[in-house]
Design a protein around this motif. Structure first.
Motif, PDB file in Angstrom:
ATOM      1  N   TYR A  37      45.603  31.367 -12.629  1.00 17.53           N
ATOM      2  CA  TYR A  37      44.708  32.056 -11.700  1.00 17.53           C
ATOM      3  C   TYR A  37      43.309  31.454 -11.628  1.00 17.53           C
ATOM      4  O   TYR A  37      42.439  32.000 -10.946  1.00 17.53           O
ATOM      5  CB  TYR A  37      44.598  33.534 -12.086  1.00 17.53           C
ATOM      6  CG  TYR A  37      45.904  34.282 -11.939  1.00 17.53           C
ATOM      7  CD1 TYR A  37      46.377  34.655 -10.683  1.00 17.53           C
ATOM      8  CD2 TYR A  37      46.676  34.601 -13.054  1.00 17.53           C
ATOM      9  CE1 TYR A  37      47.573  35.328 -10.533  1.00 17.53           C
ATOM     10  CE2 TYR A  37      47.880  35.284 -12.924  1.00 17.53           C
ATOM     11  CZ  TYR A  37      48.324  35.641 -11.663  1.00 17.53           C
ATOM     12  OH  TYR A  37      49.518  36.311 -11.523  1.00 17.53           O
ATOM     13  N   GLY A  38      43.082  30.356 -12.340  1.00 16.32           N
ATOM     14  CA  GLY A  38      41.760  29.752 -12.329  1.00 16.32           C
ATOM     15  C   GLY A  38      41.268  29.415 -10.936  1.00 16.32           C
ATOM     16  O   GLY A  38      40.065  29.471 -10.646  1.00 16.32           O
ATOM     17  N   ARG A  39      42.204  29.092 -10.038  1.00 17.03           N
ATOM     18  CA  ARG A  39      41.823  28.727  -8.674  1.00 17.03           C
ATOM     19  C   ARG A  39      41.175  29.883  -7.910  1.00 17.03           C
ATOM     20  O   ARG A  39      40.486  29.680  -6.905  1.00 17.03           O
ATOM     21  CB  ARG A  39      43.053  28.242  -7.904  1.00 17.03           C
ATOM     22  CG  ARG A  39      44.069  29.334  -7.612  1.00 17.03           C
ATOM     23  CD  ARG A  39      45.334  28.792  -6.962  1.00 17.03           C
ATOM     24  NE  ARG A  39      46.218  29.845  -6.507  1.00 17.03           N
ATOM     25  CZ  ARG A  39      47.016  30.562  -7.282  1.00 17.03           C
ATOM     26  NH1 ARG A  39      47.048  30.305  -8.597  1.00 17.03           N
ATOM     27  NH2 ARG A  39      47.789  31.508  -6.788  1.00 17.03           N
ATOM     28  N   LEU A  40      41.396  31.130  -8.379  1.00 14.74           N
ATOM     29  CA  LEU A  40      40.839  32.292  -7.687  1.00 14.74           C
ATOM     30  C   LEU A  40      39.336  32.445  -7.908  1.00 14.74           C
ATOM     31  O   LEU A  40      38.688  33.248  -7.238  1.00 14.74           O
ATOM     32  CB  LEU A  40      41.543  33.572  -8.152  1.00 14.74           C
ATOM     33  CG  LEU A  40      43.031  33.715  -7.824  1.00 14.74           C
ATOM     34  CD1 LEU A  40      43.544  35.053  -8.314  1.00 14.74           C
ATOM     35  CD2 LEU A  40      43.276  33.573  -6.324  1.00 14.74           C
ATOM     36  N   THR A  41      38.799  31.665  -8.847  1.00 18.60           N
ATOM     37  CA  THR A  41      37.369  31.803  -9.136  1.00 18.60           C
ATOM     38  C   THR A  41      36.504  31.494  -7.916  1.00 18.60           C
ATOM     39  O   THR A  41      35.347  31.917  -7.851  1.00 18.60           O
ATOM     40  CB  THR A  41      36.955  30.884 -10.299  1.00 18.60           C
ATOM     41  OG1 THR A  41      37.370  29.543 -10.004  1.00 18.60           O
ATOM     42  CG2 THR A  41      37.611  31.349 -11.604  1.00 18.60           C
ATOM     43  N   LYS A  42      37.042  30.776  -6.939  1.00 18.69           N
ATOM     44  CA  LYS A  42      36.277  30.493  -5.720  1.00 18.69           C
ATOM     45  C   LYS A  42      36.011  31.756  -4.911  1.00 18.69           C
ATOM     46  O   LYS A  42      35.115  31.783  -4.051  1.00 18.69           O
ATOM     47  CB  LYS A  42      37.014  29.462  -4.857  1.00 18.69           C
ATOM     48  CG  LYS A  42      38.359  29.939  -4.324  1.00 18.69           C
ATOM     49  CD  LYS A  42      39.072  28.831  -3.550  1.00 18.69           C
ATOM     50  CE  LYS A  42      40.441  29.295  -3.047  1.00 18.69           C
ATOM     51  NZ  LYS A  42      41.168  28.200  -2.343  1.00 18.69           N
ATOM     52  N   GLY A  69      46.893  44.838  -2.684  1.00 15.88           N
ATOM     53  CA  GLY A  69      47.513  45.348  -1.460  1.00 15.88           C
ATOM     54  C   GLY A  69      46.564  45.291  -0.275  1.00 15.88           C
ATOM     55  O   GLY A  69      46.986  45.080   0.863  1.00 15.88           O
ATOM     56  N   ARG A  70      45.269  45.444  -0.543  1.00 17.50           N
ATOM     57  CA  ARG A  70      44.248  45.332   0.513  1.00 17.50           C
ATOM     58  C   ARG A  70      43.851  43.879   0.753  1.00 17.50           C
ATOM     59  O   ARG A  70      43.021  43.596   1.618  1.00 17.50           O
ATOM     60  CB  ARG A  70      43.006  46.135   0.123  1.00 17.50           C
ATOM     61  CG  ARG A  70      43.221  47.629   0.002  1.00 17.50           C
ATOM     62  CD  ARG A  70      41.893  48.365  -0.128  1.00 17.50           C
ATOM     63  NE  ARG A  70      41.142  47.944  -1.307  1.00 17.50           N
ATOM     64  CZ  ARG A  70      41.227  48.515  -2.504  1.00 17.50           C
ATOM     65  NH1 ARG A  70      42.061  49.542  -2.678  1.00 17.50           N
ATOM     66  NH2 ARG A  70      40.510  48.087  -3.516  1.00 17.50           N
ATOM     67  N   ARG A  71      44.385  42.963  -0.060  1.00 18.35           N
ATOM     68  CA  ARG A  71      44.083  41.532   0.008  1.00 18.35           C
ATOM     69  C   ARG A  71      42.592  41.247  -0.238  1.00 18.35           C
ATOM     70  O   ARG A  71      42.005  40.354   0.382  1.00 18.35           O
ATOM     71  CB  ARG A  71      44.532  40.935   1.353  1.00 18.35           C
ATOM     72  CG  ARG A  71      46.022  41.070   1.608  1.00 18.35           C
ATOM     73  CD  ARG A  71      46.438  40.409   2.913  1.00 18.35           C
ATOM     74  NE  ARG A  71      47.862  40.562   3.151  1.00 18.35           N
ATOM     75  CZ  ARG A  71      48.817  39.813   2.611  1.00 18.35           C
ATOM     76  NH1 ARG A  71      48.489  38.835   1.791  1.00 18.35           N
ATOM     77  NH2 ARG A  71      50.085  40.027   2.893  1.00 18.35           N
ATOM     78  N   ASN A  72      42.013  41.993  -1.152  1.00 14.76           N
ATOM     79  CA  ASN A  72      40.603  41.833  -1.497  1.00 14.76           C
ATOM     80  C   ASN A  72      40.508  41.100  -2.835  1.00 14.76           C
ATOM     81  O   ASN A  72      40.429  41.722  -3.897  1.00 14.76           O
ATOM     82  CB  ASN A  72      39.918  43.208  -1.575  1.00 14.76           C
ATOM     83  CG  ASN A  72      38.418  43.100  -1.731  1.00 14.76           C
ATOM     84  OD1 ASN A  72      37.893  42.081  -2.172  1.00 14.76           O
ATOM     85  ND2 ASN A  72      37.707  44.156  -1.359  1.00 14.76           N
ATOM     86  N   LEU A  73      40.506  39.766  -2.793  1.00 18.91           N
ATOM     87  CA  LEU A  73      40.533  38.971  -4.012  1.00 18.91           C
ATOM     88  C   LEU A  73      39.217  39.036  -4.780  1.00 18.91           C
ATOM     89  O   LEU A  73      39.196  38.908  -6.011  1.00 18.91           O
ATOM     90  CB  LEU A  73      40.876  37.523  -3.681  1.00 18.91           C
ATOM     91  CG  LEU A  73      42.289  37.294  -3.115  1.00 18.91           C
ATOM     92  CD1 LEU A  73      42.513  35.822  -2.820  1.00 18.91           C
ATOM     93  CD2 LEU A  73      43.349  37.809  -4.083  1.00 18.91           C
ATOM     94  N   ALA A  74      38.123  39.222  -4.082  1.00 19.67           N
ATOM     95  CA  ALA A  74      36.836  39.365  -4.763  1.00 19.67           C
ATOM     96  C   ALA A  74      36.848  40.607  -5.641  1.00 19.67           C
ATOM     97  O   ALA A  74      36.384  40.584  -6.794  1.00 19.67           O
ATOM     98  CB  ALA A  74      35.704  39.442  -3.740  1.00 19.67           C
ATOM     99  N   ASP A  75      37.389  41.703  -5.124  1.00 14.27           N
ATOM    100  CA  ASP A  75      37.472  42.939  -5.883  1.00 14.27           C
ATOM    101  C   ASP A  75      38.444  42.787  -7.054  1.00 14.27           C
ATOM    102  O   ASP A  75      38.218  43.315  -8.147  1.00 14.27           O
ATOM    103  CB  ASP A  75      37.928  44.078  -4.963  1.00 14.27           C
ATOM    104  CG  ASP A  75      37.621  45.452  -5.546  1.00 14.27           C
ATOM    105  OD1 ASP A  75      36.773  45.532  -6.460  1.00 14.27           O
ATOM    106  OD2 ASP A  75      38.228  46.454  -5.099  1.00 14.27           O
ATOM    107  N   VAL A  76      39.522  42.041  -6.837  1.00 10.35           N
ATOM    108  CA  VAL A  76      40.505  41.774  -7.893  1.00 10.35           C
ATOM    109  C   VAL A  76      39.833  41.113  -9.097  1.00 10.35           C
ATOM    110  O   VAL A  76      40.060  41.500 -10.256  1.00 10.35           O
ATOM    111  CB  VAL A  76      41.644  40.881  -7.353  1.00 10.35           C
ATOM    112  CG1 VAL A  76      42.415  40.246  -8.491  1.00 10.35           C
ATOM    113  CG2 VAL A  76      42.589  41.695  -6.467  1.00 10.35           C
ATOM    114  N   LEU A  77      39.008  40.118  -8.859  1.00 12.87           N
ATOM    115  CA  LEU A  77      38.326  39.399  -9.934  1.00 12.87           C
ATOM    116  C   LEU A  77      37.255  40.262 -10.594  1.00 12.87           C
ATOM    117  O   LEU A  77      37.087  40.237 -11.818  1.00 12.87           O
ATOM    118  CB  LEU A  77      37.705  38.114  -9.394  1.00 12.87           C
ATOM    119  CG  LEU A  77      38.691  37.016  -8.984  1.00 12.87           C
ATOM    120  CD1 LEU A  77      37.967  35.875  -8.280  1.00 12.87           C
ATOM    121  CD2 LEU A  77      39.452  36.493 -10.188  1.00 12.87           C
TER     122      LEU A  77
END
Length: 431
Positions: free
Chosen positions: A209-214, A74-82
Protein backbone atom coordinates in the motif's frame (compact mmCIF):
# COMPACT_ATOMS: atom_id res chain seq x y z
CA UNK A 1 -22.59 -17.24 -6.33
CA UNK A 2 -20.35 -14.21 -6.90
CA UNK A 3 -21.08 -12.84 -3.42
CA UNK A 4 -20.45 -16.26 -1.86
CA UNK A 5 -17.06 -16.24 -3.55
CA UNK A 6 -16.31 -12.79 -2.12
CA UNK A 7 -17.28 -13.98 1.35
CA UNK A 8 -15.02 -17.02 1.09
CA UNK A 9 -12.14 -14.98 -0.32
CA UNK A 10 -12.26 -12.86 2.82
CA UNK A 11 -13.30 -15.53 5.31
CA UNK A 12 -10.89 -18.34 4.46
CA UNK A 13 -7.68 -16.33 4.98
CA UNK A 14 -9.16 -15.03 8.24
CA UNK A 15 -9.94 -18.57 9.36
CA UNK A 16 -6.41 -19.73 8.51
CA UNK A 17 -5.09 -16.68 10.35
CA UNK A 18 -7.36 -17.13 13.34
CA UNK A 19 -6.81 -20.85 13.72
CA UNK A 20 -3.13 -20.23 14.42
CA UNK A 21 -4.14 -18.19 17.49
CA UNK A 22 -6.01 -20.94 19.38
CA UNK A 23 -3.41 -23.44 18.21
CA UNK A 24 -0.81 -21.25 19.86
CA UNK A 25 -2.88 -21.17 23.03
CA UNK A 26 -3.25 -24.93 22.89
CA UNK A 27 0.51 -25.38 22.48
CA UNK A 28 1.16 -23.08 25.45
CA UNK A 29 -1.33 -25.01 27.57
CA UNK A 30 0.12 -28.32 26.39
CA UNK A 31 3.67 -27.18 27.21
CA UNK A 32 2.84 -26.12 30.75
CA UNK A 33 0.35 -28.97 31.11
CA UNK A 34 3.27 -31.38 31.11
CA UNK A 35 5.45 -29.42 33.53
CA UNK A 36 4.05 -31.29 36.50
CA UNK A 37 0.89 -29.88 38.04
CA UNK A 38 -2.29 -27.87 37.53
CA UNK A 39 -0.54 -24.80 38.97
CA UNK A 40 1.35 -24.21 35.69
CA UNK A 41 -1.83 -24.40 33.62
CA UNK A 42 -3.47 -21.99 36.04
CA UNK A 43 -0.54 -19.57 35.85
CA UNK A 44 -0.63 -19.41 32.04
CA UNK A 45 -4.43 -19.05 32.19
CA UNK A 46 -4.26 -16.13 34.60
CA UNK A 47 -1.35 -14.42 32.85
CA UNK A 48 -2.81 -14.81 29.37
CA UNK A 49 -6.27 -13.73 30.53
CA UNK A 50 -4.88 -10.53 32.02
CA UNK A 51 -3.41 -9.59 28.65
CA UNK A 52 -6.51 -10.73 26.81
CA UNK A 53 -8.47 -8.36 29.01
CA UNK A 54 -6.06 -5.48 28.42
CA UNK A 55 -6.09 -5.99 24.67
CA UNK A 56 -9.85 -6.64 24.56
CA UNK A 57 -10.43 -3.28 26.20
CA UNK A 58 -8.56 -1.60 23.38
CA UNK A 59 -9.96 -3.86 20.69
CA UNK A 60 -11.67 -0.79 19.22
CA UNK A 61 -8.33 -0.07 17.57
CA UNK A 62 -9.05 -3.01 15.27
CA UNK A 63 -12.84 -3.01 15.11
CA UNK A 64 -13.43 0.72 14.79
CA UNK A 65 -10.61 1.10 12.26
CA UNK A 66 -11.98 -1.75 10.16
CA UNK A 67 -15.55 -0.47 9.96
CA UNK A 68 -14.65 3.15 9.25
CA UNK A 69 -11.99 2.16 6.70
CA UNK A 70 -14.33 -0.15 4.77
CA UNK A 71 -16.94 2.61 4.57
CA UNK A 72 -14.35 5.15 3.39
CA UNK A 73 -13.24 2.64 0.77
CA UNK A 74 -16.86 2.22 -0.33
CA UNK A 75 -17.00 6.00 -0.82
CA UNK A 76 -13.66 5.77 -2.70
CA UNK A 77 -12.12 8.34 -0.37
CA UNK A 78 -8.47 7.25 -0.23
CA UNK A 79 -7.34 10.34 1.67
CA UNK A 80 -9.75 9.47 4.47
CA UNK A 81 -8.59 5.83 4.34
CA UNK A 82 -4.99 6.88 5.05
CA UNK A 83 -5.95 9.39 7.73
CA UNK A 84 -7.96 6.76 9.57
CA UNK A 85 -4.88 4.53 9.77
CA UNK A 86 -2.74 7.38 11.08
CA UNK A 87 -5.27 8.28 13.77
CA UNK A 88 -5.60 4.67 14.86
CA UNK A 89 -1.84 4.07 15.08
CA UNK A 90 -1.34 7.32 17.00
CA UNK A 91 -3.94 6.29 19.57
CA UNK A 92 -2.41 2.78 19.75
CA UNK A 93 1.03 4.16 20.59
CA UNK A 94 -0.38 6.52 23.22
CA UNK A 95 -2.32 3.71 24.88
CA UNK A 96 0.69 1.37 24.83
CA UNK A 97 2.92 3.93 26.50
CA UNK A 98 0.29 4.44 29.19
CA UNK A 99 0.16 0.67 29.85
CA UNK A 100 3.93 0.49 30.24
CA UNK A 101 3.98 3.44 32.62
CA UNK A 102 1.16 1.99 34.73
CA UNK A 103 2.18 -1.67 34.54
CA UNK A 104 2.72 -2.08 38.29
CA UNK A 105 -0.76 -0.86 39.39
CA UNK A 106 -2.35 -2.70 36.44
CA UNK A 107 -0.80 -6.00 37.56
CA UNK A 108 -1.75 -5.37 41.19
CA UNK A 109 -5.38 -4.61 40.27
CA UNK A 110 -5.65 -7.60 37.93
CA UNK A 111 -4.39 -10.07 40.52
CA UNK A 112 -6.54 -8.46 43.21
CA UNK A 113 -9.63 -9.15 41.11
CA UNK A 114 -8.68 -12.68 40.02
CA UNK A 115 -7.14 -13.59 43.39
CA UNK A 116 -5.51 -16.90 42.35
CA UNK A 117 -3.69 -19.19 44.76
CA UNK A 118 -0.30 -17.91 45.97
CA UNK A 119 1.80 -20.30 43.86
CA UNK A 120 -0.25 -19.56 40.75
CA UNK A 121 0.08 -15.82 41.37
CA UNK A 122 3.89 -16.00 41.58
CA UNK A 123 4.22 -17.74 38.22
CA UNK A 124 1.57 -15.54 36.60
CA UNK A 125 3.41 -12.45 37.85
CA UNK A 126 6.59 -13.56 36.09
CA UNK A 127 4.61 -14.08 32.88
CA UNK A 128 3.08 -10.60 33.16
CA UNK A 129 6.39 -8.81 33.82
CA UNK A 130 7.78 -10.11 30.54
CA UNK A 131 4.76 -9.92 28.25
CA UNK A 132 3.72 -6.39 29.22
CA UNK A 133 6.57 -5.02 27.08
CA UNK A 134 4.78 -6.34 24.01
CA UNK A 135 1.96 -3.77 24.35
CA UNK A 136 3.32 -1.32 21.72
CA UNK A 137 3.72 -4.08 19.13
CA UNK A 138 0.32 -5.64 19.82
CA UNK A 139 -1.71 -2.43 19.76
CA UNK A 140 -0.07 -1.08 16.61
CA UNK A 141 -0.70 -4.49 15.05
CA UNK A 142 -4.38 -4.17 16.05
CA UNK A 143 -4.63 -0.90 14.14
CA UNK A 144 -2.89 -2.29 11.07
CA UNK A 145 -4.93 -5.50 11.07
CA UNK A 146 -8.21 -3.58 11.30
CA UNK A 147 -7.12 -1.34 8.45
CA UNK A 148 -6.18 -4.33 6.27
CA UNK A 149 -9.61 -5.92 6.86
CA UNK A 150 -11.30 -2.62 6.07
CA UNK A 151 -9.38 -2.58 2.80
CA UNK A 152 -10.93 -6.00 1.99
CA UNK A 153 -7.57 -7.68 2.46
CA UNK A 154 -7.52 -10.59 4.89
CA UNK A 155 -4.55 -12.26 3.22
CA UNK A 156 -1.98 -9.97 4.82
CA UNK A 157 -3.33 -10.50 8.37
CA UNK A 158 -3.26 -14.23 7.59
CA UNK A 159 0.41 -14.11 6.63
CA UNK A 160 1.29 -12.03 9.69
CA UNK A 161 -0.63 -14.30 12.05
CA UNK A 162 0.86 -17.51 10.67
CA UNK A 163 4.44 -16.22 10.84
CA UNK A 164 3.94 -14.65 14.26
CA UNK A 165 2.45 -17.75 15.80
CA UNK A 166 4.93 -20.14 14.23
CA UNK A 167 7.73 -17.97 15.63
CA UNK A 168 5.96 -17.95 19.00
CA UNK A 169 5.62 -21.73 19.13
CA UNK A 170 9.20 -22.38 18.01
CA UNK A 171 10.62 -19.79 20.42
CA UNK A 172 8.58 -21.11 23.36
CA UNK A 173 9.54 -24.72 22.68
CA UNK A 174 13.21 -23.77 22.31
CA UNK A 175 13.29 -21.73 25.51
CA UNK A 176 11.36 -24.29 27.58
CA UNK A 177 12.87 -27.54 26.32
CA UNK A 178 16.15 -26.27 24.95
CA UNK A 179 17.09 -23.73 27.62
CA UNK A 180 15.32 -25.29 30.62
CA UNK A 181 13.03 -22.32 31.23
CA UNK A 182 9.45 -22.74 32.40
CA UNK A 183 6.67 -20.12 32.38
CA UNK A 184 9.28 -17.43 31.63
CA UNK A 185 10.24 -19.30 28.46
CA UNK A 186 6.66 -19.25 27.20
CA UNK A 187 6.41 -15.52 28.00
CA UNK A 188 9.69 -14.63 26.24
CA UNK A 189 8.60 -16.60 23.17
CA UNK A 190 5.35 -14.63 23.09
CA UNK A 191 7.13 -11.27 23.45
CA UNK A 192 9.62 -11.99 20.68
CA UNK A 193 6.87 -13.10 18.29
CA UNK A 194 4.78 -9.98 18.94
CA UNK A 195 7.50 -7.68 17.67
CA UNK A 196 8.22 -9.97 14.73
CA UNK A 197 4.53 -9.77 13.78
CA UNK A 198 4.42 -5.98 14.06
CA UNK A 199 7.57 -5.58 11.96
CA UNK A 200 6.18 -7.84 9.23
CA UNK A 201 2.90 -5.89 9.19
CA UNK A 202 4.73 -2.60 8.62
CA UNK A 203 6.90 -4.09 5.88
CA UNK A 204 3.89 -5.59 4.06
CA UNK A 205 1.96 -2.34 4.33
CA UNK A 206 4.83 -0.44 2.75
CA UNK A 207 5.18 -3.03 -0.02
CA UNK A 208 1.47 -3.38 -0.90
CA UNK A 209 0.00 0.00 0.00
CA UNK A 210 3.00 2.33 -0.05
CA UNK A 211 1.82 3.71 -3.39
CA UNK A 212 -1.27 5.17 -1.66
CA UNK A 213 0.88 7.73 0.15
CA UNK A 214 0.38 10.06 -2.84
CA UNK A 215 -3.22 10.43 -1.66
CA UNK A 216 -2.20 11.37 1.86
CA UNK A 217 -3.48 14.73 3.06
CA UNK A 218 -1.94 16.18 6.19
CA UNK A 219 -4.59 18.86 6.56
CA UNK A 220 -7.32 17.80 8.98
CA UNK A 221 -5.45 14.69 10.11
CA UNK A 222 -6.21 15.39 13.74
CA UNK A 223 -9.16 17.67 13.07
CA UNK A 224 -11.36 17.93 16.17
CA UNK A 225 -14.56 16.89 14.39
CA UNK A 226 -12.93 13.87 12.73
CA UNK A 227 -11.21 12.82 15.92
CA UNK A 228 -14.53 13.19 17.75
CA UNK A 229 -16.17 10.92 15.18
CA UNK A 230 -13.34 8.40 15.59
CA UNK A 231 -13.71 8.37 19.37
CA UNK A 232 -17.52 8.35 19.22
CA UNK A 233 -17.51 5.12 17.24
CA UNK A 234 -14.82 3.62 19.44
CA UNK A 235 -16.37 4.87 22.70
CA UNK A 236 -19.32 2.49 22.29
CA UNK A 237 -16.97 -0.37 21.36
CA UNK A 238 -14.83 0.45 24.40
CA UNK A 239 -17.81 0.28 26.78
CA UNK A 240 -19.13 -2.83 25.05
CA UNK A 241 -15.73 -4.43 25.49
CA UNK A 242 -15.77 -3.58 29.20
CA UNK A 243 -18.95 -5.67 29.47
CA UNK A 244 -17.22 -8.60 27.76
CA UNK A 245 -14.18 -8.12 29.96
CA UNK A 246 -16.34 -8.09 33.10
CA UNK A 247 -17.94 -11.40 32.09
CA UNK A 248 -14.68 -13.10 31.10
CA UNK A 249 -12.76 -11.81 34.11
CA UNK A 250 -15.50 -12.91 36.47
CA UNK A 251 -15.62 -16.29 34.75
CA UNK A 252 -11.89 -16.73 35.34
CA UNK A 253 -12.05 -15.44 38.91
CA UNK A 254 -15.03 -17.63 39.84
CA UNK A 255 -13.15 -20.67 38.55
CA UNK A 256 -9.94 -19.67 40.34
CA UNK A 257 -11.78 -19.35 43.66
CA UNK A 258 -12.84 -23.00 43.34
CA UNK A 259 -9.20 -24.11 43.40
CA UNK A 260 -6.38 -24.86 40.96
CA UNK A 261 -8.08 -27.97 39.54
CA UNK A 262 -11.33 -26.17 38.66
CA UNK A 263 -9.35 -23.25 37.23
CA UNK A 264 -7.47 -25.73 35.04
CA UNK A 265 -10.76 -27.41 34.01
CA UNK A 266 -12.27 -24.13 32.86
CA UNK A 267 -9.03 -23.21 31.08
CA UNK A 268 -9.14 -26.43 29.05
CA UNK A 269 -12.82 -26.08 28.15
CA UNK A 270 -12.41 -22.43 27.19
CA UNK A 271 -9.89 -23.61 24.59
CA UNK A 272 -12.80 -25.32 22.81
CA UNK A 273 -14.76 -22.06 22.83
CA UNK A 274 -11.77 -20.14 21.52
CA UNK A 275 -11.17 -22.65 18.74
CA UNK A 276 -14.77 -22.33 17.54
CA UNK A 277 -14.82 -18.55 17.88
CA UNK A 278 -11.83 -18.03 15.64
CA UNK A 279 -13.38 -20.16 12.90
CA UNK A 280 -16.62 -18.20 13.07
CA UNK A 281 -14.77 -14.90 13.29
CA UNK A 282 -13.48 -15.57 9.78
CA UNK A 283 -17.02 -15.14 8.43
CA UNK A 284 -17.69 -12.28 10.84
CA UNK A 285 -14.64 -10.50 9.38
CA UNK A 286 -15.98 -11.11 5.88
CA UNK A 287 -19.33 -9.63 6.89
CA UNK A 288 -17.49 -6.74 8.53
CA UNK A 289 -15.53 -5.85 5.40
CA UNK A 290 -18.29 -6.39 2.83
CA UNK A 291 -21.16 -4.92 4.86
CA UNK A 292 -19.08 -1.82 5.62
CA UNK A 293 -18.18 -1.40 1.97
CA UNK A 294 -21.75 -1.86 0.71
CA UNK A 295 -23.06 0.41 3.45
CA UNK A 296 -20.54 3.12 2.47
CA UNK A 297 -21.59 2.73 -1.18
CA UNK A 298 -25.31 2.84 -0.19
CA UNK A 299 -25.94 -0.54 -1.88
CA UNK A 300 -28.72 -1.93 0.34
CA UNK A 301 -29.48 -4.93 -1.90
CA UNK A 302 -25.91 -6.24 -1.75
CA UNK A 303 -25.78 -5.46 1.95
CA UNK A 304 -28.87 -7.53 2.85
CA UNK A 305 -27.76 -10.43 0.66
CA UNK A 306 -24.35 -10.43 2.37
CA UNK A 307 -25.97 -10.57 5.81
CA UNK A 308 -28.08 -13.56 4.73
CA UNK A 309 -25.14 -15.45 3.28
CA UNK A 310 -22.83 -14.80 6.22
CA UNK A 311 -25.47 -16.17 8.57
CA UNK A 312 -25.84 -19.28 6.41
CA UNK A 313 -22.10 -19.93 6.56
CA UNK A 314 -21.98 -19.18 10.28
CA UNK A 315 -24.82 -21.59 11.01
CA UNK A 316 -23.08 -24.37 9.09
CA UNK A 317 -19.84 -23.80 11.04
CA UNK A 318 -21.73 -23.92 14.35
CA UNK A 319 -23.37 -27.25 13.50
CA UNK A 320 -20.06 -28.81 12.47
CA UNK A 321 -18.33 -27.77 15.70
CA UNK A 322 -21.22 -28.97 17.83
CA UNK A 323 -20.87 -32.45 16.30
CA UNK A 324 -17.08 -32.44 16.60
CA UNK A 325 -17.17 -31.51 20.29
CA UNK A 326 -19.94 -33.97 21.07
CA UNK A 327 -18.01 -36.85 19.48
CA UNK A 328 -14.37 -36.02 20.19
CA UNK A 329 -14.39 -33.57 23.09
CA UNK A 330 -13.12 -36.03 25.70
CA UNK A 331 -10.24 -37.14 23.48
CA UNK A 332 -9.33 -33.50 22.96
CA UNK A 333 -9.14 -32.90 26.71
CA UNK A 334 -6.82 -35.87 27.18
CA UNK A 335 -4.48 -34.48 24.51
CA UNK A 336 -4.17 -31.18 26.37
CA UNK A 337 -3.15 -32.56 29.75
CA UNK A 338 -1.93 -35.73 31.42
CA UNK A 339 -3.20 -34.56 34.82
CA UNK A 340 -5.85 -37.21 35.49
CA UNK A 341 -7.69 -35.17 38.13
CA UNK A 342 -8.10 -32.27 35.70
CA UNK A 343 -9.14 -34.40 32.72
CA UNK A 344 -11.66 -36.40 34.76
CA UNK A 345 -13.19 -33.31 36.32
CA UNK A 346 -13.47 -31.61 32.92
CA UNK A 347 -15.68 -34.40 31.52
CA UNK A 348 -18.57 -33.33 33.78
CA UNK A 349 -18.57 -29.86 32.21
CA UNK A 350 -17.94 -30.88 28.61
CA UNK A 351 -21.66 -30.62 27.60
CA UNK A 352 -21.46 -26.86 28.17
CA UNK A 353 -18.60 -26.57 25.68
CA UNK A 354 -20.72 -28.61 23.23
CA UNK A 355 -23.58 -26.09 23.63
CA UNK A 356 -21.43 -23.01 22.99
CA UNK A 357 -21.28 -23.03 19.13
CA UNK A 358 -25.03 -22.93 18.56
CA UNK A 359 -25.51 -20.54 21.48
CA UNK A 360 -22.94 -18.06 20.16
CA UNK A 361 -23.32 -18.14 16.37
CA UNK A 362 -25.74 -15.20 16.10
CA UNK A 363 -23.70 -12.97 18.42
CA UNK A 364 -20.50 -13.54 16.47
CA UNK A 365 -22.05 -12.94 13.03
CA UNK A 366 -23.96 -9.85 14.15
CA UNK A 367 -20.78 -8.40 15.65
CA UNK A 368 -19.20 -8.46 12.20
CA UNK A 369 -22.21 -6.82 10.56
CA UNK A 370 -22.56 -4.15 13.26
CA UNK A 371 -18.85 -3.30 13.17
CA UNK A 372 -18.97 -2.97 9.38
CA UNK A 373 -21.72 -0.33 9.51
CA UNK A 374 -20.29 1.16 12.75
CA UNK A 375 -23.59 0.54 14.56
CA UNK A 376 -21.60 0.49 17.77
CA UNK A 377 -24.38 1.79 19.98
CA UNK A 378 -26.41 -1.34 19.21
CA UNK A 379 -23.43 -3.54 20.04
CA UNK A 380 -23.12 -1.78 23.39
CA UNK A 381 -26.81 -2.21 24.22
CA UNK A 382 -26.80 -5.94 23.43
CA UNK A 383 -23.71 -6.48 25.58
CA UNK A 384 -25.14 -4.55 28.54
CA UNK A 385 -28.34 -6.61 28.50
CA UNK A 386 -26.40 -9.87 28.09
CA UNK A 387 -24.06 -8.96 30.97
CA UNK A 388 -27.01 -8.37 33.27
CA UNK A 389 -28.39 -11.78 32.26
CA UNK A 390 -25.00 -13.44 32.90
CA UNK A 391 -24.63 -12.18 36.46
CA UNK A 392 -28.31 -12.76 37.25
CA UNK A 393 -28.20 -16.40 36.14
CA UNK A 394 -24.97 -17.08 38.02
CA UNK A 395 -26.10 -15.44 41.27
CA UNK A 396 -29.36 -17.40 41.21
CA UNK A 397 -27.71 -20.77 40.57
CA UNK A 398 -24.23 -20.57 42.13
CA UNK A 399 -25.08 -22.00 45.55
CA UNK A 400 -26.82 -25.05 44.13
CA UNK A 401 -24.83 -25.68 40.95
CA UNK A 402 -21.41 -24.00 41.46
CA UNK A 403 -19.33 -24.32 38.26
CA UNK A 404 -22.33 -25.57 36.26
CA UNK A 405 -24.08 -22.29 37.08
CA UNK A 406 -21.05 -20.42 35.79
CA UNK A 407 -21.20 -22.19 32.42
CA UNK A 408 -24.99 -21.84 32.20
CA UNK A 409 -24.60 -18.10 32.75
CA UNK A 410 -21.98 -17.92 30.00
CA UNK A 411 -24.19 -19.75 27.50
CA UNK A 412 -27.11 -17.46 28.41
CA UNK A 413 -24.82 -14.47 27.85
CA UNK A 414 -24.04 -15.58 24.28
CA UNK A 415 -27.67 -16.32 23.42
CA UNK A 416 -28.88 -12.99 24.80
CA UNK A 417 -26.39 -11.00 22.75
CA UNK A 418 -27.62 -12.67 19.56
CA UNK A 419 -31.29 -12.11 20.38
CA UNK A 420 -30.88 -8.42 21.23
CA UNK A 421 -28.76 -7.74 18.13
CA UNK A 422 -31.38 -9.45 15.95
CA UNK A 423 -34.04 -7.13 17.35
CA UNK A 424 -31.84 -4.07 16.84
CA UNK A 425 -31.10 -5.05 13.23
CA UNK A 426 -34.82 -5.54 12.52
CA UNK A 427 -35.40 -1.96 13.67
CA UNK A 428 -32.69 -0.49 11.44
CA UNK A 429 -29.73 -0.80 13.83
CA UNK A 430 -31.16 1.81 16.19
CA UNK A 431 -28.48 4.31 15.17
Amino acid sequence: MVRNRLILQLALPSIVSNITVPLLGLVDVAIVGHMGGAVYIGAISVGAMVFNIIYWIFGFLRMGTSGMTSQALGRRNLADVLQLLCRSVAVAIAVAMTILILQVPIKWLAFLVVNPEKEVMGLASSYFDICVWGAPAMLVLYSLSGWFVGMQNTRIPMMISIIQNVVNILASLTLVYGCGMKVEGVACGTLFAQYVGCAIAIILWAKVYGRLTKHFVREGLFDFVKMLEFFKVNYHIFLRTLCLVAVNLFFLAAGARQGAVMLAVNTLLVQLYILFSYFLDGFAFAGEALCGRYHGAANSTAFKETVRLVFAWGGAIAIVFTLIYAIGGQWFLNVLTDERSVAEAAVDYLPWAVAVPLAGVAAFVWDGVFIGVTATKGMLLSSVVATIVFFSVYLIGKDAYANHALWLAFVAFLITRGIVQTIIYSKGFGK
